[in-house]
Design an enzyme around this catalytic site. Structure first.
Site, PDB file in Angstrom:
ATOM      1  N   ASP A 161     -46.827 -67.890   9.749  1.00 65.68           N
ATOM      2  CA  ASP A 161     -47.646 -67.468   8.625  1.00 65.68           C
ATOM      3  C   ASP A 161     -47.712 -68.654   7.659  1.00 65.68           C
ATOM      4  OD1 ASP A 161     -49.012 -65.642   6.934  1.00 65.68           O
ATOM      5  OD2 ASP A 161     -47.192 -65.371   5.771  1.00 65.68           O
ATOM      6  N   ASP A 206     -43.163 -63.472   6.412  1.00 61.96           N
ATOM      7  CA  ASP A 206     -42.365 -62.867   5.350  1.00 61.96           C
ATOM      8  C   ASP A 206     -42.951 -61.565   4.820  1.00 61.96           C
ATOM      9  OD1 ASP A 206     -44.559 -63.933   4.130  1.00 61.96           O
ATOM     10  OD2 ASP A 206     -43.479 -65.012   2.554  1.00 61.96           O
ATOM     11  N   ASP A 213     -46.852 -59.198   8.534  1.00 59.68           N
ATOM     12  CA  ASP A 213     -46.299 -59.968   9.650  1.00 59.68           C
ATOM     13  C   ASP A 213     -45.426 -59.124  10.571  1.00 59.68           C
ATOM     14  OD1 ASP A 213     -47.367 -62.455   8.735  1.00 59.68           O
ATOM     15  OD2 ASP A 213     -45.784 -62.544   7.232  1.00 59.68           O
TER      16      ASP A 213
END
Length: 890
Positions: A326, A611, A615
């Protein structure tokens, strides 16, 4: 899709009253229809189910069968030892599993406790789980969104959606907007608000269109619930190995049983011998040893700032060849930072700003006074963009509190999404400064002059062109650009509308959520180690590509793709195109799962880092899910296999290095155990084929498998890592444990150990029967006492030769002296302890009786000592020959 419908259509379809809200009767009816506004979870596993799942393994089945047969045959000690191994393995597994599966619980905690709604014409505060579709919900700054809403009214409303979409700045909402495209991404749905996101600024009203599991958060919960845990590469290999060993043991038992019957041996004796062979074929300690080695690896990784939640993940790390990350908070710092400024016609890095220059000072004061955020070293509140401006001033020793005291605010025009401007009026001694900041296009429309090198000059087309060029340069690098302007007025008796006119342009600032400083070097190391880094983010494509290019993840814009474009590809098309992409932008949680699936389908071992709540499904889908420990949500941590305590992307690279070394060490342990078991098989098999008595008793084999072999195997599991392990590509997960000549070495060393064991058996039988002739090779009509002496010598040689063989396992080519005898002190200690324990079994009367052995004389110890050290000597000679041949071929 609700975001494609007008407010009027939404009111009609949800059958609600926008002015008065739902009635109590209607709320009850809808609650019965839709249920409570909370997330549902799968039924938790009972302790019994968790224990049974740990026993669902081929190796464990074989051990259970061996324990039952041992019990039937009256070998209680054998059965107890095997049972202890099974219990240890189950307990370790249950502890690991009970710590996992916290994702849904964390998601449930995200559901907000209170919501403000209109019902029966009144405004009420209720528990959020009591909300039903059609409820009219009121939103204000600082309040979490209690369910999915179609906004009907917004006043400067901005919502922080980073945990759901990955967007690094709050999203401006506009209730009147209607989208035509059905594939509009979550981050672009400006007329919607989603459960568990946070209203950062302004206020609004919305109609509940999704509650509980029918929300975007609910979709994530369902994805987490539906995903099945897959076996890791090592688990698959051990499962295959278990089947091979199991079938192999059955075939060998049957073969020996038939051979014995053909030789005219008693049926019961052959049955016992066959069981001995089955025990010899199975490395009983293998499941527990692998588990313990992984657990020790976990402890080492904690020192590297990585907490491994699921033991098999340690080994899988070593095979990772794709790291999906990410962007926000993982590759970047998750905080907007001013990186460039433009004053006096010059665009420069912010580090070159000189606050003493009049234009620069004015720009700093403009951006800090026309600002509603607060900032100090210990705390910050407000819009991330405004916090970034205050932080910029802080770096140049300008503090908002001090500026506000010196230049008090006397009036203001708040930011509005239509104007895209904010204005304040601040006192400067006897004058008042109108400070305006905002989007550059809108700002230039209300400016007539520019402040350049201390002079006010007319804002002509050339100057405008220069300003817009500077803004475009920053925009092309994915910077968010804000402009500042001012004018001086003598008193505050001015119409508000007149404040934003005839302004003097000061300058521009450009900001971005910058990459973490250490990440670029880590990505470069990944490249050199054969590991590809891929960025998956909910942020905009140009922002994502700019960061990816700076970090060396992508080189061309064609390597970046929108999530919505993935929806247009079939599964086969996505699989064939997936290798061309390095950046996936504006993706939803479903897209992230789709990407990870496609990469895995190509045979890759995929690590996914993240995080946010968005996700979590992809973290669980990946072979290795890595969550951030500091900025990571509880949901992300619960879905992950590993948590980084320092939120540092570079820690992943260290963890991969550790994972590679751990796999190499586990492989050493497995090959060591199997070569030892092969030696036992050869000894028993050859003895029976030749018509000799059994050289070993079942309890001897169990002792060697569970005690003698265990300590060296564990010590090999913590062998110091290879410093050059990251110089090669990741291992092929489909590659056999026996690849690279390991299988041949295992077979030959097993044969050697088996022959040495039989040699000791024959020497013992000849010495204690008084038959010193060469033929027959093994004396006939051996007394019980002579047979026990011979078995004792075979038992000691088998045990001690395996202990010395452990030194051979440290490196396939390097000599033990090149590797260093003392570099693995644990192994040295394990060998010495093993020899000592073998001595104790032979010399302590109670243990002697249990094991059915005799105390050896000094001459016997010399004989077994010479035979036992032979594997080390022969391997050292063959390694020297191989090194010489390798050197000669270069």
């Amino acid at each position: 899709m609700w975001f494609q419908k007008t407010v009027g259509t939404v009111v009609m379809e949800t059958e609600t009253d926008i002015l008065n809200g739902l009635s109590d009767e209607e709320v009850v009816r809808r609650r019965e229809m839709y249920g409570l506004n909370k997330l549902q979870g799968k039924k938790k596993k009972t302790m019994l189910r968790m224990i049974l799942s740990q026993l669902n393994d081929v190796l464990i089945y074989i051990l259970l069968a061996a324990a039952v047969v041992s019990l039937i045959l009256g070998e209680e000690s054998d059965a107890i030892v095997i049972a202890v191994v099974i219990v240890i393995n189950a307990v370790v597994g249950v502890i690991q599993e009970s710590k996992a599966e916290k994702s849904l619980e964390a998601l449930k905690k995200l559901s907000t406790p209170k919501a403000i709604v209109k019902r029966n014409g009144e405004i009420l505060e209720i528990q959020s789980e009591e909300l039903v579709p059609g409820d009219v919900v009121i939103i204000d700054a600082g309040r979490f969104i209690p369910c999915d809403l179609r906004l009907t009214e917004t006043v400067n409303l901005k919502i922080e959606e980073s945990t759901l979409t990955g967007e690094s700045v709050p999203v401006e909402k506009a209730a009147d907007t209607v989208f035509e495209a059905s594939d509009t991404s979550l981050g672009d749905q400006r007329n919607m608000a989603f459960m568990s996101t946070l209203a950062a600024y302004g206020r609004g009203i919305g109609i509940a269109i999704g509650t509980g599991m029918n929300t975007e958060i609910g979709k994530i919960a369902r994805m987490l619930e539906e995903q099945k845990n897959e076996l890791t590469p090592l688990q698959k290999k051990l499962e295959e190995l278990g089947k091979i060993l199991g079938f192999g043991a059955i075939i060998i038992c049957a073969l020996i049983f038939i051979v014995g019957l053909l030789q005219g041996r008693p049926v019961f004796q052959m049955f016992l011998t066959a069981i001995s062979l089955a025990v010899a074929a199975i490395p009983e300690g293998l499941p527990a040893i692998v588990t313990i080695v992984l657990a020790m690896g976990v402890q080492r990784m904690i020192k590297e700032n990585a907490i491994v939640r699921k033991l098999p993940a340690v080994e899988t790390l070593g095979a990772v060849n794709i790291v999906c990350s990410d962007k926000t908070g993982t590759l970047t710092q998750n905080k907007m930072t001013v990186t460039r400024f433009y004053t006096n016609g010059v665009l420069s890095p912010i580090s070159l700003l000189e606050p003493d220059k009049q234009s620069n000072r004015l720009l700093l004061e403009n951006m800090m006074l026309c600002n509603d955020a607060t900032y100090s070293e210990n705390s910050k509140t407000g819009d991330p963009t405004e916090i970034a401006l205050l932080e910029m001033g802080f770096k140049f020793n300008l503090f908002k509190d001090e500026l506000n005291k010196a230049h008090a605010r006397t009036d203001e025009i708040p930011f509005e999404s239509d104007r895209k401007l904010m204005t304040t009026v601040n006192r400067y001694e006897n004058k008042y400064y109108v400070m305006t900041k905002g989007a550059i296009d809108n700002l230039l429309k209300v400016c007539t002059k520019a402040f350049i090198n201390g002079d006010m000059v007319p804002l002509d087309e050339n100057i405008k062109s220069d300003i817009l060029s500077a803004a475009n340069v920053m925009s092309d690098d994915a910077l968010r650009v804000l402009g500042g302007a001012y004018k001086v007025i003598q008193d505050t008796h001015v119409e508000l509308d007149a404040l934003e006119s005839d302004l003097i342009f000061i300058g521009l600032v450009g900001m971005i959520d910058p990459p973490r400083e250490e990440v670029k070097a880590s990505i470069e190391l990944c490249k050199s180690s054969g590991i590809r880094t891929i960025m998956i983010t909910g942020d905009h494509k140009n922002t994502a590509f700019a960061i990816a290019k700076e970090l060396g993840i992508a080189e061309q814009e064609s390597q970046a793709v929108f999530g919505s474009e993935l929806d247009k590809l079939s599964e086969e098309e996505l699989y064939s195109a997936i290798d061309n992409f390095r950046v996936f932008a504006r993706v939803s949680p479903e897209h992230k799962v789709k990407i990870v699936k496609a990469l895995k389908a190509k045979g890759n071992i995929v690590s996914m880092t993240g995080d946010g709540v968005n996700d979590a499904p992809s973290l669980k889908m990946a072979d290795i899910g890595v969550a951030m420990g500091i900025t990571g949500t509880d949901v992300a941590k619960g879905a992950s296999d590993m948590i980084l305590t320092d939120d540092n992307f570079s820690t992943i690279v260290s963890a991969i290095e550790e994972g590679r070394n751990i796999f190499n060490n586990i492989k050493k342990s497995i090959i060591f155990l199997l070569s030892c078991n092969t030696g036992e098989l050869f000894a028993l098999f050859l003895a029976i084929l030749l018509g000799w008595a059994a050289p070993l008793k079942p309890i001897h084999i169990l002792w060697v498998n569970l005690i003698t072999d265990t300590l060296p195997a564990l010590s090999l599991g913590v062998d110091p890592g290879d410093k050059d392990v990251m110089k090669g590509n990741p291992r092929n997960p489909k590659e056999s444990l026996f690849a690279g000549g390991a299988g041949i070495r295992m077979f030959l060393n097993g044969l050697l150990i088996g022959l040495l064991t039989l040699t000791a058996f024959v020497i013992g039988a000849k010495v204690y029967s008084g038959n010193n002739g060469i033929f027959p090779l093994f004396p006939r009509n051996l007394s019980e006492e002579a047979l026990t002496h011979a078995q004792t010598m075979a038992f000691v040689v088998l045990s001690v030769s395996q202990l010395f063989h452990a030194f051979n396992m440290r490196h396939p080519i390097k000599s033990i002296f090149q590797v260093g005898i003392f570099t693995n002190k644990n192994l040295l200690a394990a060998v010495l302890i093993g020899i000592f324990l073998q001595e104790v079994v032979i010399t302590v009367p109670a243990l002697r009786a249990t094991f059915g052995v005799y105390e050896l004389l000094a001459r016997d110890w010399i004989t077994v000592g010479i035979l036992s050290i032979m594997p080390l000597i022969i391997n050292e000679i063959t390694k020297a020959i191989r090194r010489g041949l390798k050197k000669a071929s270069v």
